[in-house]
Design an enzyme around this catalytic site. Structure first.
Site, short mmCIF file in Angstrom:
data_model
loop_
_atom_site.label_atom_id
_atom_site.label_comp_id
_atom_site.label_asym_id
_atom_site.label_seq_id
_atom_site.Cartn_x
_atom_site.Cartn_y
_atom_site.Cartn_z
N ASP A 35 0.62 -0.98 -0.29
CA ASP A 35 0.01 -0.07 0.03
C ASP A 35 1.00 1.21 0.37
O ASP A 35 1.67 1.34 0.41
CB ASP A 35 -0.38 0.32 0.81
CG ASP A 35 -1.76 1.19 1.60
OD1 ASP A 35 -2.50 1.75 0.24
OD2 ASP A 35 -1.84 1.64 2.68
N ASP A 71 0.31 5.37 1.05
CA ASP A 71 -0.19 6.19 1.92
C ASP A 71 0.30 5.05 3.73
O ASP A 71 -0.83 4.38 3.60
CB ASP A 71 -1.63 6.84 2.04
CG ASP A 71 -1.49 7.80 0.64
OD1 ASP A 71 -0.71 9.01 1.01
OD2 ASP A 71 -1.30 7.83 -0.33
#
Length: 221
Positions: A11, A13
Site C-alpha cells: 500500500d 499512504d
C-alpha cells in the site's frame, strides 16, 4: 519465513510514505480560508488513510452524504495537488528495506486506492519509486481494494504468480484484498490504522511495527 516469495507489493499512504502532513494541510487550508481556526496535524493523522472523506470529516464534520460534499472534496483535491510532496516523506527504514529487496532480486510494487490523478505525479517526484516494477492506483482497474483485482493487475504487470507475492498494508481492506488474491499478507502496524483499528482481527499472516521488520520475515534481516 516465506521462501517462495518473488515480489512484495505495498500500500502507499501509511505503509511506504507518511502523507498525512500534506493531506492535513490541504484540508486545514480550507478551514483557514473560511476564517476557522487551524487544527494541529495530530487531529488529522489518524484519518489520513481515508483520504478526502477522512480529512473533510475532521475539518468540517462532513460525510459523503453531506450537502456540498462533492464541491468540498474537489476543493480539497485542488489544494492537495498543489502541496502533495511538500511535507510527504518515506517512513524511516523504507529506503533501506527497498534496497534490501532489490539486493535480494525481489521485485516490488505499489497498489493503492489513491487515484492516478495523485499517485502518478507523486511517485514520479519521489526518487524512492523509480525502481518500482508496478504502480497500480485505485482507478487503474474497474475495482478498488478490498477487491483483489488491483493486486492481480500488479502481478500481471510484474509477470509473476499472485501466490508468489506478499502484500503489506495498514488498513483492513489491504489484508482483505491480499487474502482474496491468494497472497500472504502483512499488517503495517506503524501506519495510520484509524482510531478503532484492531489489527489482530484482520486475519493478516504477520504484523510488523516498522518497515525493517519485513526483512526478518523474508529472512533478509
Amino acid at each position: 519465513m516465506w521462501n517462495h516469495v518473488q515480489a512484495v507489493l505495498f500500500d502507499l499512504d501509511g505503509t511506504l510514505i507518511d502523507s498525512a502532513p500534506d493531506l492535513g494541510a490541504a484540508a486545514d487550508k480550507m478551514r483557514v480560508d473560511r476564517g476557522m481556526p487551524s487544527l494541529p496535524l495530530a487531529a488529522y493523522r489518524h484519518m489520513a488513510g481515508a483520504g478526502a472523506r477522512g480529512m473533510l470529516g475532521i475539518a468540517f464534520g462532513m460525510t459523503p452524504e453531506s450537502e456540498g460534499f462533492a464541491d468540498m472534496r474537489e476543493e480539497f483535491f485542488r489544494n492537495y495537488e498543489k502541496c502533495m510532496t511538500e511535507r510527504t516523506y518515506a517512513f524511516d527504514g523504507v529506503a533501506q528495506m527497498i534496497q534490501s529487496l532489490e539486493a535480494a532480486q525481489l521485485g516490488w510494487g505499489v497498489v493503492t486506492n489513491k487515484s492516478m490523478r495523485f499517485t502518478d505525479p507523486l511517485t514520479r517526484q519521489m526518487p524512492l519509486f523509480s525502481s518500482a516494477a508496478a504502480v497500480v492506483s485505485g482507478d487503474t482497474t474497474p475495482h478498488a481494494k478490498p477487491h483483489p483485482e488491483p493486486l492481480f493487475e500488479a502481478a500481471r504487470r510484474m509477470k509473476i504468480d499472485p501466490q508468489s507475492c506478499i502484500y503489506v498494508g495498514d488498513d483492513e481492506r489491504d489484508i482483505q484484498a491480499g487474502r482474496a488474491a491468494g497472497m500472504k499478507t502483512v499488517a503495517a502496524c506503524y501506519g495510520y490504522l484509524g482510531q478503532k483499528a484492531d489489527t489482530s482481527h484482520w486475519g493478516a499472516d504477520a504484523h510488523i511495527n516498522s518497515p525493517i521488520e519485513l526483512l526478518k520475515l523474508l529472512g533478509r534481516g
